[in-house]
Motif scaffolding. Sequence first.
Motif, PDB file in Angstrom:
ATOM      1  N   ALA B  42       0.836  -1.202   0.000  1.00 64.19           N
ATOM      2  CA  ALA B  42       0.000   0.000   0.000  1.00 64.19           C
ATOM      3  C   ALA B  42       0.867   1.247   0.000  1.00 64.19           C
ATOM      4  CB  ALA B  42      -0.915  -0.029   1.219  1.00 64.19           C
ATOM      5  N   SER B  43       1.994   1.177   0.693  1.00 64.99           N
ATOM      6  CA  SER B  43       2.878   2.353   0.738  1.00 64.99           C
ATOM      7  C   SER B  43       4.090   2.193  -0.164  1.00 64.99           C
ATOM      8  CB  SER B  43       3.322   2.587   2.182  1.00 64.99           C
ATOM      9  OG  SER B  43       3.955   1.428   2.675  1.00 64.99           O
ATOM     10  N   ASP B  44       4.374   0.974  -0.565  1.00 67.25           N
ATOM     11  CA  ASP B  44       5.550   0.719  -1.406  1.00 67.25           C
ATOM     12  C   ASP B  44       5.178  -0.242  -2.535  1.00 67.25           C
ATOM     13  OD1 ASP B  44       8.028   0.258  -2.508  1.00 67.25           O
ATOM     14  OD2 ASP B  44       8.755  -0.968  -0.843  1.00 67.25           O
ATOM     15  N   PRO B  45       4.574   0.280  -3.598  1.00 65.46           N
ATOM     16  CA  PRO B  45       4.088  -0.598  -4.680  1.00 65.46           C
ATOM     17  C   PRO B  45       5.192  -1.448  -5.311  1.00 65.46           C
ATOM     18  CG  PRO B  45       3.285   1.640  -4.955  1.00 65.46           C
ATOM     19  CD  PRO B  45       4.302   1.701  -3.863  1.00 65.46           C
ATOM     20  N   SER B  46       6.420  -1.014  -5.177  1.00 69.23           N
ATOM     21  CA  SER B  46       7.492  -1.780  -5.830  1.00 69.23           C
ATOM     22  C   SER B  46       7.594  -3.193  -5.267  1.00 69.23           C
ATOM     23  CB  SER B  46       8.826  -1.061  -5.683  1.00 69.23           C
ATOM     24  OG  SER B  46       9.271  -1.138  -4.345  1.00 69.23           O
ATOM     25  N   ILE B  47       7.191  -3.340  -4.013  1.00 68.85           N
ATOM     26  CA  ILE B  47       7.309  -4.690  -3.424  1.00 68.85           C
ATOM     27  C   ILE B  47       6.305  -5.651  -4.057  1.00 68.85           C
ATOM     28  CG2 ILE B  47       5.684  -4.450  -1.468  1.00 68.85           C
ATOM     29  CD1 ILE B  47       7.821  -5.911   0.238  1.00 68.85           C
ATOM     30  N   LEU B  48       5.180  -5.106  -4.532  1.00 71.38           N
ATOM     31  CA  LEU B  48       4.200  -5.958  -5.225  1.00 71.38           C
ATOM     32  C   LEU B  48       4.743  -6.413  -6.575  1.00 71.38           C
ATOM     33  CD1 LEU B  48       0.895  -4.036  -4.394  1.00 71.38           C
ATOM     34  CD2 LEU B  48       1.803  -6.088  -3.299  1.00 71.38           C
ATOM     35  N   GLU B  49       5.400  -5.473  -7.236  1.00 67.45           N
ATOM     36  CA  GLU B  49       6.012  -5.821  -8.519  1.00 67.45           C
ATOM     37  C   GLU B  49       7.093  -6.891  -8.307  1.00 67.45           C
ATOM     38  OE1 GLU B  49       8.146  -3.600 -12.298  1.00 67.45           O
ATOM     39  OE2 GLU B  49       7.681  -2.478 -10.481  1.00 67.45           O
ATOM     40  N   GLU B  50       7.825  -6.671  -7.225  1.00 71.17           N
ATOM     41  CA  GLU B  50       8.870  -7.639  -6.881  1.00 71.17           C
ATOM     42  C   GLU B  50       8.265  -9.023  -6.614  1.00 71.17           C
ATOM     43  OE1 GLU B  50      13.115  -7.802  -5.835  1.00 71.17           O
ATOM     44  OE2 GLU B  50      11.833  -6.511  -6.996  1.00 71.17           O
ATOM     45  N   LEU B  51       7.175  -9.025  -5.884  1.00 69.02           N
ATOM     46  CA  LEU B  51       6.496 -10.295  -5.573  1.00 69.02           C
ATOM     47  C   LEU B  51       6.084 -11.012  -6.861  1.00 69.02           C
ATOM     48  CD1 LEU B  51       5.144 -12.243  -3.494  1.00 69.02           C
ATOM     49  CD2 LEU B  51       3.075 -10.852  -3.736  1.00 69.02           C
ATOM     50  N   ALA B  52       5.566 -10.237  -7.800  1.00 72.80           N
ATOM     51  CA  ALA B  52       5.133 -10.840  -9.067  1.00 72.80           C
ATOM     52  C   ALA B  52       6.311 -11.504  -9.776  1.00 72.80           C
ATOM     53  CB  ALA B  52       4.507  -9.770  -9.956  1.00 72.80           C
ATOM     54  N   MET B  53       7.453 -10.823  -9.768  1.00 75.74           N
ATOM     55  CA  MET B  53       8.630 -11.392 -10.431  1.00 75.74           C
ATOM     56  C   MET B  53       9.127 -12.656  -9.701  1.00 75.74           C
ATOM     57  SD  MET B  53       8.828  -9.435 -12.935  1.00 75.74           S
ATOM     58  CE  MET B  53      10.288 -10.033 -13.727  1.00 75.74           C
ATOM     59  N   TRP B  54       9.104 -12.610  -8.394  1.00 79.21           N
ATOM     60  CA  TRP B  54       9.545 -13.777  -7.621  1.00 79.21           C
ATOM     61  C   TRP B  54       8.607 -14.956  -7.870  1.00 79.21           C
ATOM     62  CZ3 TRP B  54      12.610 -13.742  -2.578  1.00 79.21           C
ATOM     63  CH2 TRP B  54      13.591 -12.741  -2.598  1.00 79.21           C
ATOM     64  N   GLN B  55       7.308 -14.645  -7.984  1.00 81.43           N
ATOM     65  CA  GLN B  55       6.359 -15.731  -8.246  1.00 81.43           C
ATOM     66  C   GLN B  55       6.584 -16.328  -9.635  1.00 81.43           C
ATOM     67  OE1 GLN B  55       2.681 -13.712  -7.264  1.00 81.43           O
ATOM     68  NE2 GLN B  55       2.486 -14.863  -5.338  1.00 81.43           N
ATOM     69  N   ALA B  56       6.933 -15.465 -10.576  1.00 79.46           N
ATOM     70  CA  ALA B  56       7.240 -15.963 -11.925  1.00 79.46           C
ATOM     71  C   ALA B  56       8.461 -16.883 -11.870  1.00 79.46           C
ATOM     72  CB  ALA B  56       7.485 -14.797 -12.875  1.00 79.46           C
ATOM     73  N   ASP B  57       9.455 -16.483 -11.090  1.00 76.59           N
ATOM     74  CA  ASP B  57      10.641 -17.340 -10.931  1.00 76.59           C
ATOM     75  C   ASP B  57      10.258 -18.675 -10.307  1.00 76.59           C
ATOM     76  OD1 ASP B  57      12.242 -15.355 -11.934  1.00 76.59           O
ATOM     77  OD2 ASP B  57      12.892 -14.607  -9.976  1.00 76.59           O
ATOM     78  N   GLU B  58       9.373 -18.589  -9.325  1.00 75.22           N
ATOM     79  CA  GLU B  58       8.949 -19.808  -8.635  1.00 75.22           C
ATOM     80  C   GLU B  58       8.243 -20.768  -9.596  1.00 75.22           C
ATOM     81  OE1 GLU B  58      10.116 -19.775  -5.733  1.00 75.22           O
ATOM     82  OE2 GLU B  58       9.187 -21.390  -4.591  1.00 75.22           O
ATOM     83  N   LEU B  59       7.438 -20.176 -10.470  1.00 77.76           N
ATOM     84  CA  LEU B  59       6.745 -21.000 -11.471  1.00 77.76           C
ATOM     85  C   LEU B  59       7.734 -21.665 -12.413  1.00 77.76           C
ATOM     86  CD1 LEU B  59       3.596 -19.006 -12.643  1.00 77.76           C
ATOM     87  CD2 LEU B  59       3.680 -21.328 -11.731  1.00 77.76           C
ATOM     88  N   ARG B  60       8.726 -20.898 -12.823  1.00 76.01           N
ATOM     89  CA  ARG B  60       9.746 -21.473 -13.713  1.00 76.01           C
ATOM     90  C   ARG B  60      10.480 -22.623 -13.011  1.00 76.01           C
ATOM     91  NH1 ARG B  60      10.270 -16.348 -16.343  1.00 76.01           N
ATOM     92  NH2 ARG B  60      11.470 -15.493 -14.614  1.00 76.01           N
ATOM     93  N   LEU B  61      10.774 -22.416 -11.731  1.00 76.98           N
ATOM     94  CA  LEU B  61      11.444 -23.482 -10.981  1.00 76.98           C
ATOM     95  C   LEU B  61      10.553 -24.718 -10.876  1.00 76.98           C
ATOM     96  CD1 LEU B  61      13.142 -21.493  -8.069  1.00 76.98           C
ATOM     97  CD2 LEU B  61      14.295 -22.794  -9.850  1.00 76.98           C
ATOM     98  N   ALA B  62       9.250 -24.477 -10.654  1.00 79.35           N
ATOM     99  CA  ALA B  62       8.324 -25.614 -10.551  1.00 79.35           C
ATOM    100  C   ALA B  62       8.277 -26.382 -11.867  1.00 79.35           C
ATOM    101  CB  ALA B  62       6.937 -25.122 -10.164  1.00 79.35           C
ATOM    102  N   ARG B  63       8.297 -25.641 -12.987  1.00 85.72           N
ATOM    103  CA  ARG B  63       8.284 -26.322 -14.287  1.00 85.72           C
ATOM    104  C   ARG B  63       9.598 -27.076 -14.508  1.00 85.72           C
ATOM    105  NH1 ARG B  63       4.907 -21.851 -16.200  1.00 85.72           N
ATOM    106  NH2 ARG B  63       6.721 -20.626 -16.759  1.00 85.72           N
ATOM    107  N   LEU B  64      10.696 -26.463 -14.071  1.00 88.99           N
ATOM    108  CA  LEU B  64      11.984 -27.174 -14.143  1.00 88.99           C
ATOM    109  C   LEU B  64      11.907 -28.454 -13.307  1.00 88.99           C
ATOM    110  CD1 LEU B  64      15.049 -27.496 -14.691  1.00 88.99           C
ATOM    111  CD2 LEU B  64      15.461 -26.011 -12.727  1.00 88.99           C
ATOM    112  N   GLY B  65      11.261 -28.339 -12.155  1.00 90.24           N
ATOM    113  CA  GLY B  65      11.097 -29.505 -11.284  1.00 90.24           C
ATOM    114  C   GLY B  65      10.354 -30.628 -11.970  1.00 90.24           C
ATOM    115  N   ARG B  66       9.291 -30.274 -12.696  1.00 91.14           N
ATOM    116  CA  ARG B  66       8.524 -31.321 -13.390  1.00 91.14           C
ATOM    117  C   ARG B  66       9.376 -31.988 -14.460  1.00 91.14           C
ATOM    118  NH1 ARG B  66       3.927 -27.957 -12.461  1.00 91.14           N
ATOM    119  NH2 ARG B  66       4.124 -26.851 -14.434  1.00 91.14           N
ATOM    120  N   THR B  67      10.168 -31.175 -15.143  1.00 92.66           N
ATOM    121  CA  THR B  67      11.044 -31.739 -16.177  1.00 92.66           C
ATOM    122  C   THR B  67      12.081 -32.669 -15.545  1.00 92.66           C
ATOM    123  OG1 THR B  67      10.789 -29.641 -17.309  1.00 92.66           O
ATOM    124  CG2 THR B  67      12.457 -31.121 -18.177  1.00 92.66           C
TER     125      THR B  67
END
Lengths: 232, 214
Positions: B42-67
Amino acid sequence: MADFPNSRPPTDAPANGLTDARSDSTGHDEVLSLAETRLFARAADGDREAIAEVWHANRRWIAAVLAAHAPRASDIDDLMQEVAATLVAKCRHIRDAASLRGWLRVVAVNAARMAGRSSAIERRSLGLFAGERGRGSAGIDRAAADEARETLALIERLPPIYAEPLMLQATQGMTQRHIADLLDVPETTVETRLARGRRMLRQLASERDAASGGHSTPSASARTAPERTHAP
Amino acid sequence: MTPSHDQHQASGGEPPIDADLLLSRAVAGDRSALAEVRARGASDPSILEELAMWQADELRLARLGRTLDARADRIELPRRGIVGGRQSRLGWFVAAAIALAWFGQSLVPGVRDSRSTAQQQASVAGLGAGFTTADEAFDAYVAKAREEGLVEGEVAPPTLLRSRELTDGRGFEVVIVRQIIERRVSPEIYRVAPMGETGRLRQILVRPRTETVQ
């Protein structure tokens, strides 16, 4: 400090579908532990079926450990076979059933390090997903293989002490407690390594995106990554 | 340090959690951490953007895990533990080793008496026919020889002599030495010693001590 029960599953499941694996119930763990202890004891006695069961139950996280420790271009299939062969050949020498999982991890880490020393293996340039190229019906499509290769290339650039817990949690859904048991370090250390590992991975991904002309978030580069070579 | 981080600290409450630690917990599925990130956002929107990027990384890792999982699921236990080579390609070398072993034994003169010859024949007979692979024949040999007390074990791991990649894409040629520890009973053995002025090596027959001598 606020309490963040990080090993509990979220109700809004993450897209990676790891909710079940992250669940952590003490009673369930105890039952699992008893069953595992018996299984490991049978394996240590040389029971072929038990050894096969141990292998099937553990081979996925072993692959994750290998991916975290293996040098570039080493063939993880080969390393997996090495670990499997060592399990068959030497698990009888493991008298303490409780230590079998830790022993398997050490075998995997050693196999990865040996691969790093072997220039012959590096020269092969096989890569983890080399076998997938042009293999449309093998269950892994090419786009997924490409993405996996790219992600793995980033993981390979992380120091193993950060890459290993990150791979175990993000790809295998292990809880911090289980990772701490496996690595024989305190849970707080695992948590710190996970945070640093994710931060480093983000920074590497941003750098890669910037280098390839892709989008790099300003906030990602604004935040400072922790020292990459230092363990917490 | 984010603005909300500073505000939290200034308010004198619990010490704020490091932003990376918070994001790491949030992407691992911790709902409390996620709520804290949203509050800070609410006071620091950049952290939300950061969260989105980290979640994208997490998804990529999960897909790597499946492979990785798919790769790991293909790896089955070898039939016998070896280190440093692929089991499936060992059949030829095992067959060659057995052949050499038996051939070598047949070259040693006068080492076996009729009893040991009978044992050898029994072992050979035990191999039988109808094996589809050399590995099967080897397994049968080891099993039979263990029963008979002829084999004590195998030296592991085998010694890797050399390996090379095959040009036709079939894989790798691996040359190894496998050693089997055998126990044989022989009524007499030979030792080799230099004899005479020329120093030529000659075999000297050694017989076991009789009860009288002992």
